[in-house]
Design a protein around this motif. Structure first.
Motif, short mmCIF file in Angstrom:
data_model
loop_
_atom_site.label_atom_id
_atom_site.label_comp_id
_atom_site.label_asym_id
_atom_site.label_seq_id
_atom_site.Cartn_x
_atom_site.Cartn_y
_atom_site.Cartn_z
N SER A 62 31.78 43.21 35.31
CA SER A 62 32.38 43.81 36.48
C SER A 62 31.99 43.12 37.67
N VAL A 63 32.86 43.32 38.79
CA VAL A 63 32.54 42.76 40.22
C VAL A 63 32.52 43.87 41.09
N GLN A 64 31.91 43.44 42.19
CA GLN A 64 31.70 44.28 43.32
C GLN A 64 31.94 43.88 44.56
N HIS A 65 32.81 44.67 45.59
CA HIS A 65 32.97 43.97 46.78
C HIS A 65 32.00 43.33 47.67
N VAL A 72 30.70 35.58 50.62
CA VAL A 72 31.53 35.05 51.80
C VAL A 72 30.56 34.73 53.15
N TYR A 73 29.73 35.93 53.21
CA TYR A 73 28.88 35.72 54.69
C TYR A 73 27.84 34.71 54.53
N GLU A 74 27.47 34.12 53.16
CA GLU A 74 26.68 33.07 53.15
C GLU A 74 27.53 31.73 53.41
N ILE A 75 28.75 31.85 53.17
CA ILE A 75 29.58 30.51 53.43
C ILE A 75 29.99 30.45 54.82
N VAL A 76 30.26 31.64 55.41
CA VAL A 76 30.81 31.90 56.82
C VAL A 76 29.87 32.72 57.64
N PRO A 77 28.63 32.20 58.02
CA PRO A 77 27.67 33.21 58.61
C PRO A 77 28.11 33.90 59.80
N GLU A 78 29.01 33.15 60.56
CA GLU A 78 29.47 33.49 61.79
C GLU A 78 30.44 34.74 61.59
N ARG A 79 30.73 35.03 60.25
CA ARG A 79 31.71 36.09 60.14
C ARG A 79 30.84 37.47 59.44
N ASN A 80 29.55 37.21 59.52
CA ASN A 80 28.51 38.18 58.80
C ASN A 80 28.92 39.55 59.16
N GLY A 81 29.17 40.64 58.40
CA GLY A 81 29.23 41.76 58.58
C GLY A 81 30.77 42.30 58.88
N ASP A 82 31.54 41.12 58.94
CA ASP A 82 33.12 41.50 58.98
C ASP A 82 33.75 41.51 57.48
N TYR A 83 33.57 42.82 57.12
CA TYR A 83 34.12 42.78 55.75
C TYR A 83 35.66 43.09 55.73
N HIS A 84 36.30 43.29 57.01
CA HIS A 84 37.78 43.08 56.87
C HIS A 84 38.16 41.58 56.45
N PHE A 85 37.36 40.75 57.12
CA PHE A 85 37.61 39.12 56.73
C PHE A 85 37.54 38.93 55.29
N CYS A 86 36.52 39.37 54.80
CA CYS A 86 36.51 39.32 53.17
C CYS A 86 37.38 39.83 52.50
N GLU A 87 37.93 41.21 52.70
CA GLU A 87 39.04 41.77 52.27
C GLU A 87 40.02 40.98 52.38
N LEU A 88 40.53 40.41 53.47
CA LEU A 88 41.61 39.77 53.70
C LEU A 88 41.78 38.53 52.98
N ALA A 90 40.62 37.91 50.03
CA ALA A 90 40.98 38.40 48.47
C ALA A 90 42.44 38.78 48.40
N LYS A 91 42.75 39.49 49.47
CA LYS A 91 44.08 40.06 49.49
C LYS A 91 45.34 39.03 49.81
N LEU A 92 44.95 38.10 50.63
CA LEU A 92 45.87 37.03 51.14
C LEU A 92 45.89 36.18 49.84
N PHE A 93 44.87 35.77 49.29
CA PHE A 93 45.16 35.02 48.07
C PHE A 93 46.00 35.45 47.18
N ALA A 94 45.77 36.67 46.62
CA ALA A 94 46.54 37.57 45.72
C ALA A 94 47.82 37.48 45.98
N ALA A 105 40.42 44.04 41.34
CA ALA A 105 39.15 44.16 41.00
C ALA A 105 37.87 44.62 41.82
N LEU A 106 38.21 43.92 43.13
CA LEU A 106 36.99 44.32 43.99
C LEU A 106 37.71 45.22 44.97
N TYR A 107 38.98 45.57 45.34
CA TYR A 107 39.06 46.40 46.32
C TYR A 107 40.11 47.57 45.91
N GLY A 108 40.49 47.48 44.50
CA GLY A 108 41.88 48.22 44.20
C GLY A 108 41.36 49.78 43.90
#
Length: 118
Positions: A62-65, A72-88, A90-94, A105-108
């Motif tokens: 199982s995976v958790q958002h 993602v925040y570790e990769i892009v620290p300047e977006r730390n706390g921007d969960y909309h960015f993370c959702e986006l 995953a959504k845009l890749f899909a 699996a993460l946001y469904g």
């Protein structure tokens, strides 16, 4: 670059070349990465992260958002706390038929995506 470090000329040229590639590709995900000034290294790390989450799903884990967002925040620290960015991401890749099993699996199970995610 971390902590406000300045780019040298070679790094700036490499970043500009990468941004031109993103513009040329012109997908929604590439536009997001262009607008948020993601570097090629961050881009590759995000793709590796997507592969990692696909592998977990393929293994029946199982995976958790929040795990995805923390990574993602570790990769892009300047977006730390921007969960909309993370959702986006995953959504845009899909929507681009890339790692399309990861987003649901993460946001469904979130109410805002009911009816969108199968």
């Amino acid at each position: 670059l971390k902590g406000g470090e300045k780019m040298n000329l070679e790094e700036r040229i490499a970043q500009l070349e990468f941004q031109v590639e993103l513009l040329f590709n012109n997908t929604e995900i590439d536009r997001l990465f262009f607008e948020t000034k993601i570097t090629r290294e961050q881009y590759r790390a995000i793709m590796d992260l997507m592969d990692k989450f696909r592998a977990k799903l393929d293994a029946g884990e199982s995976v958790q958002h929040y795990d995805f967002e923390s990574a993602v925040y570790e990769i892009v620290p300047e977006r730390n706390g921007d969960y909309h960015f993370c959702e986006l991401i995953a959504k845009l890749f899909a929507e681009n038929n890339q790692w399309d099993e990861v987003f649901p699996a993460l946001y469904g199970d979130m109410p805002k995506y009911s009816g969108i995610v199968k």
